[in-house]
Design a protein around this motif. Structure first.
Motif, PDB file in Angstrom:
ATOM      1  N   ALA A 186       0.815  -1.212   0.000  1.00 36.85           N
ATOM      2  CA  ALA A 186       0.000   0.000   0.000  1.00 36.85           C
ATOM      3  C   ALA A 186       0.848   1.260   0.000  1.00 36.85           C
ATOM      4  O   ALA A 186       0.312   2.362  -0.108  1.00 36.85           O
ATOM      5  CB  ALA A 186      -0.923  -0.001   1.219  1.00 36.85           C
ATOM      6  N   GLY A 187       2.165   1.102   0.141  1.00 34.76           N
ATOM      7  CA  GLY A 187       3.061   2.256   0.102  1.00 34.76           C
ATOM      8  C   GLY A 187       3.562   2.722   1.448  1.00 34.76           C
ATOM      9  O   GLY A 187       4.316   3.704   1.525  1.00 34.76           O
ATOM     10  N   VAL A 188       3.173   2.048   2.539  1.00 35.47           N
ATOM     11  CA  VAL A 188       3.644   2.416   3.868  1.00 35.47           C
ATOM     12  C   VAL A 188       5.125   2.060   4.002  1.00 35.47           C
ATOM     13  O   VAL A 188       5.548   0.965   3.601  1.00 35.47           O
ATOM     14  CB  VAL A 188       2.819   1.696   4.959  1.00 35.47           C
ATOM     15  N   THR A 189       5.913   2.968   4.546  1.00 35.70           N
ATOM     16  CA  THR A 189       7.328   2.708   4.815  1.00 35.70           C
ATOM     17  C   THR A 189       7.458   2.120   6.212  1.00 35.70           C
ATOM     18  O   THR A 189       6.980   2.709   7.188  1.00 35.70           O
ATOM     19  CB  THR A 189       8.158   3.997   4.714  1.00 35.70           C
ATOM     20  N   LEU A 190       8.102   0.967   6.300  1.00 35.09           N
ATOM     21  CA  LEU A 190       8.227   0.269   7.584  1.00 35.09           C
ATOM     22  C   LEU A 190       9.691   0.182   8.001  1.00 35.09           C
ATOM     23  O   LEU A 190      10.563  -0.178   7.204  1.00 35.09           O
ATOM     24  CB  LEU A 190       7.639  -1.143   7.490  1.00 35.09           C
ATOM     25  N   PHE A 191       9.936   0.523   9.263  1.00 33.26           N
ATOM     26  CA  PHE A 191      11.234   0.334   9.887  1.00 33.26           C
ATOM     27  C   PHE A 191      11.061  -0.607  11.077  1.00 33.26           C
ATOM     28  O   PHE A 191      10.054  -0.540  11.778  1.00 33.26           O
ATOM     29  CB  PHE A 191      11.806   1.663  10.392  1.00 33.26           C
ATOM     30  N   GLU A 192      12.067  -1.455  11.310  1.00 39.53           N
ATOM     31  CA  GLU A 192      12.048  -2.366  12.456  1.00 39.53           C
ATOM     32  C   GLU A 192      13.328  -2.166  13.258  1.00 39.53           C
ATOM     33  O   GLU A 192      14.438  -2.309  12.724  1.00 39.53           O
ATOM     34  CB  GLU A 192      11.914  -3.816  11.995  1.00 39.53           C
ATOM     35  N   LEU A 193      13.178  -1.800  14.524  1.00 36.74           N
ATOM     36  CA  LEU A 193      14.326  -1.501  15.366  1.00 36.74           C
ATOM     37  C   LEU A 193      15.212  -2.722  15.528  1.00 36.74           C
ATOM     38  O   LEU A 193      14.743  -3.816  15.837  1.00 36.74           O
ATOM     39  CB  LEU A 193      13.865  -1.025  16.748  1.00 36.74           C
ATOM     40  N   ARG A 194      16.490  -2.534  15.322  1.00 37.79           N
ATOM     41  CA  ARG A 194      17.456  -3.616  15.529  1.00 37.79           C
ATOM     42  C   ARG A 194      17.735  -3.760  17.019  1.00 37.79           C
ATOM     43  O   ARG A 194      17.642  -2.798  17.774  1.00 37.79           O
ATOM     44  CB  ARG A 194      18.743  -3.302  14.773  1.00 37.79           C
ATOM     45  N   ARG A 195      18.070  -4.960  17.420  1.00 42.47           N
ATOM     46  CA  ARG A 195      18.440  -5.172  18.813  1.00 42.47           C
ATOM     47  C   ARG A 195      19.792  -4.511  19.053  1.00 42.47           C
ATOM     48  O   ARG A 195      20.778  -4.826  18.398  1.00 42.47           O
ATOM     49  CB  ARG A 195      18.510  -6.658  19.147  1.00 42.47           C
ATOM     50  N   GLN A 196      19.812  -3.585  20.023  1.00 39.98           N
ATOM     51  CA  GLN A 196      20.993  -2.752  20.217  1.00 39.98           C
ATOM     52  C   GLN A 196      21.786  -3.166  21.450  1.00 39.98           C
ATOM     53  O   GLN A 196      21.220  -3.652  22.431  1.00 39.98           O
ATOM     54  CB  GLN A 196      20.580  -1.281  20.382  1.00 39.98           C
ATOM     55  N   ALA A 197      23.074  -2.943  21.381  1.00 41.25           N
ATOM     56  CA  ALA A 197      23.904  -3.073  22.575  1.00 41.25           C
ATOM     57  C   ALA A 197      23.633  -1.887  23.489  1.00 41.25           C
ATOM     58  O   ALA A 197      23.345  -0.786  23.041  1.00 41.25           O
ATOM     59  CB  ALA A 197      25.384  -3.108  22.187  1.00 41.25           C
ATOM     60  N   VAL A 198      23.706  -2.122  24.799  1.00 39.54           N
ATOM     61  CA  VAL A 198      23.470  -1.049  25.762  1.00 39.54           C
ATOM     62  C   VAL A 198      24.437   0.092  25.494  1.00 39.54           C
ATOM     63  O   VAL A 198      25.632  -0.105  25.300  1.00 39.54           O
ATOM     64  CB  VAL A 198      23.653  -1.575  27.206  1.00 39.54           C
ATOM     65  N   GLY A 199      23.881   1.318  25.455  1.00 38.12           N
ATOM     66  CA  GLY A 199      24.701   2.490  25.237  1.00 38.12           C
ATOM     67  C   GLY A 199      24.934   2.828  23.781  1.00 38.12           C
ATOM     68  O   GLY A 199      25.553   3.837  23.469  1.00 38.12           O
ATOM     69  N   GLN A 200      24.426   1.994  22.859  1.00 34.15           N
ATOM     70  CA  GLN A 200      24.683   2.228  21.449  1.00 34.15           C
ATOM     71  C   GLN A 200      23.824   3.345  20.885  1.00 34.15           C
ATOM     72  O   GLN A 200      24.190   4.003  19.921  1.00 34.15           O
ATOM     73  CB  GLN A 200      24.421   0.929  20.669  1.00 34.15           C
ATOM     74  N   ILE A 201      22.651   3.580  21.455  1.00 37.17           N
ATOM     75  CA  ILE A 201      21.740   4.594  20.934  1.00 37.17           C
ATOM     76  C   ILE A 201      22.080   5.941  21.550  1.00 37.17           C
ATOM     77  O   ILE A 201      22.123   6.092  22.761  1.00 37.17           O
ATOM     78  CB  ILE A 201      20.276   4.222  21.233  1.00 37.17           C
ATOM     79  N   LYS A 202      22.311   6.937  20.723  1.00 35.84           N
ATOM     80  CA  LYS A 202      22.627   8.278  21.198  1.00 35.84           C
ATOM     81  C   LYS A 202      21.371   8.962  21.723  1.00 35.84           C
ATOM     82  O   LYS A 202      20.260   8.676  21.273  1.00 35.84           O
ATOM     83  CB  LYS A 202      23.245   9.085  20.069  1.00 35.84           C
ATOM     84  N   PRO A 203      21.501   9.899  22.655  1.00 34.19           N
ATOM     85  CA  PRO A 203      20.350  10.524  23.291  1.00 34.19           C
ATOM     86  C   PRO A 203      19.380  11.178  22.332  1.00 34.19           C
ATOM     87  O   PRO A 203      18.192  11.226  22.590  1.00 34.19           O
ATOM     88  CB  PRO A 203      20.985  11.554  24.237  1.00 34.19           C
ATOM     89  N   ASP A 204      19.873  11.712  21.195  1.00 32.30           N
ATOM     90  CA  ASP A 204      18.970  12.462  20.329  1.00 32.30           C
ATOM     91  C   ASP A 204      18.622  11.727  19.043  1.00 32.30           C
ATOM     92  O   ASP A 204      18.113  12.318  18.099  1.00 32.30           O
ATOM     93  CB  ASP A 204      19.595  13.809  19.971  1.00 32.30           C
TER      94      ASP A 204
END
Length: 518
Positions: free
Chosen positions: A386-404
């Motif tokens: 239908a044209g929807v863009t889908l993202f799926e969060l990858r399993r991250q190591a602790v501390g890998q995601i930046k605050p912003d």
């Protein structure tokens, strides 16, 4: 041959029905005999919060001040410091309250507030308070505190067994989250109370979102709390948990629970964090980054816990009405994404009108509820086509995601728990509502629809940048989906995190008529 099998099935069904009937008689639905009627106290006129916010109120009459809590540590510190600053009331409402370090630290903060003469009202869903009965019973016994339980289980020990004979009642839960102090400040959003929601502990850490709100919206949040506090599904804790045991001379149950973490290095880190937190001083000095704007509280009627309610009364319906026409962009974030046939049709309709629709949810490797992922993957191809863009969060190591990294919020984490969406670069919703049938028709939910270009554009920008490589982008190649690493551009046709057992589970759940439960 068929007749004996039929007789066996009929006999088995009759026996199960009889056992359920007997269990319902032996362990009936809890019924409260009496309950003290209380309502929210007027906003405090003295104390640190009143002093800090009085001038703001004069300068921004009729508006709500909003500050996103950008990571778990800040979200914990805000609750803890605000509880310590309270002088008149604490009205606290949660779906899950863990018996872990942060859970006991905040329980202790509530008890200390009660010791100072602050009136504490704590409303908890019975599904999320495992291991806390003694501590909650002791807090409820305090002359300045009262604990109430939403939709209590028939059994205290082996609580989950109650589902076997009272499923349709117990399947309805209170998913709301709110923390209101002195009638002046509220925190609400997606976070429950527990280590994983505040960036510590051994459980997978949650990417989540809260906002701190002051001003015009706070009395509405207090009135909504009163509505739940007086609901028929809410019971006084003493009648559910029983009277507390002796707390003198033995340690108080909250003190005893907290003592388990005396040697935990993370407790020392939290003490350092709390000593450096300046949220109260920032409020007083006017340096807290508050955006003064308009906000709408959307909340389910607590009667939803007693059975089906008209569709027009559901939070989902009223939220759509509040959002109004969507013209150009809709970006949504939800850990549990089960759109169903109706949701797919709604997204397809938006796409056909020229609205760009993008959604982020947990991947199979990151999700903590595989059956819910089955409900999502069953509709994934239809949404993509239908044209929807889908993202799926990858399993991250602790501390890998930046605050912003996700725009208006961010937290170190390994799976997604935030529930939010941005519309047309002008407004954003933050709350407890997931895009699934459970949030729509079974659980009670709440949240704020906020007019904020800053927060909405930040979320749109995060999607524009492909979520900085922290999520797979899913596309259709021929008849099958592929997962694209947005950082490197590499593709895989094997669903990340899939194993033979998980694949089989996805197939089986997809076949079963259980989408309405997910």
């Amino acid at each position: 041959m068929a007749l004996p099998i039929l007789k066996f099935l009929v006999a088995t069904a009759f026996l199960l029905a009889l056992l359920i009937l007997v269990a319902r008689v032996l362990f009936p639905v809890p019924v409260f005999k009496q309950r003290l009627a209380t309502i929210a106290l007027p906003p405090a006129q003295t104390g640190a919060l009143a002093d800090a916010l009085d001038q703001h109120g004069k300068n921004h009459a009729g508006l709500t001040g909003i500050a996103p809590l950008q990571n778990g540590a800040d979200a914990f510190a805000a609750r803890f410091m605000l509880a310590d600053a309270a002088v008149s009331s604490l009205d606290v409402q949660y779906y899950i309250w863990r018996a872990d370090m942060t859970g006991y630290l905040l329980l202790d903060a509530l008890r200390r507030a009660a010791d100072r003469g602050v009136r504490v009202r704590l409303l908890l869903d019975d599904n999320g308070i495992s291991g806390l009965d003694p501590a909650l019973s002791a807090l409820d016994a305090h002359r300045n505190a009262e604990v109430r339980i939403y939709n209590p289980f028939n059994l205290r020990r082996f609580k989950r067994v109650s589902f076997g004979f009272d499923f349709f009642r117990l399947n309805r839960r209170m998913h709301n989250k709110a923390f209101t102090v002195d009638g002046r400040v509220s925190i609400l959003g997606g976070r429950n109370i527990g280590d994983e929601y505040f960036g510590t502990g051994t459980n997978p850490l949650q990417v989540d979102l809260d906002v701190l709100a002051v001003g015009a919206i706070v009395p509405q949040i207090s009135a909504d709390f009163d509505r739940y506090w007086a609901a028929k599904s809410v019971h006084p804790a003493r009648q559910i948990l029983g009277k507390p045991g002796r707390t003198d001379p033995i340690p108080h149950p909250i003190t005893l629970g907290l003592s388990r973490f005396d040697t935990d290095p993370q407790r020392s880190e939290y003490q350092t964090l709390l000593q450096s937190s300046n949220i109260i001083a920032a409020l007083a000095a006017g340096t807290l980054d508050l955006e003064w704007t308009k906000a709408i509280l959307v909340s389910d009627d607590p009667i939803k816990g007693e059975g089906a309610v008209p569709r027009e009364d559901l939070l989902a319906t009223r939220l759509l009405q509040a959002v109004g026409e969507i013209k150009t962009r809709f970006d949504g974030i939800t850990p549990y994404f089960v759109p169903g046939a109706a949701g797919v049709k709604a997204f397809a309709t938006l796409q056909s009108r020229g609205v760009t629709v993008r959604m982020l949810t947990n991947s199979l490797e990151a999700t903590d509820v595989v059956p819910v992922h089955a409900g999502y993957s069953k509709r994934r191809e239809a949404m993509l086509r239908a044209g929807v863009t889908l993202f799926e969060l990858r399993r991250q190591a602790v501390g890998q995601i930046k605050p912003d990294v996700f725009g208006p919020f961010g937290s170190s984490g390994s799976n997604l728990h935030a529930k939010t969406f941005a519309v047309d670069g002008t407004r954003i919703f933050v709350g407890s509502f997931n895009f699934d049938p459970r949030s729509t028709t079974l659980n009670t939910e709440m949240g704020l629809l906020i007019e904020s270009e800053r927060m909405a554009l930040a979320m749109h920008s995060a999607f524009d940048q492909g979520l900085n490589g922290l999520a797979w982008r899913v596309e259709i190649r021929g008849r099958n989906p592929v997962w694209i690493d947005t950082a490197s551009g590499t593709e895989t046709r094997d669903e990340p995190g899939a194993s033979p057992i998980k694949r089989l589970a996805l197939i089986i759940v997809g076949w079963l008529p259980v989408e309405w439960l997910l």
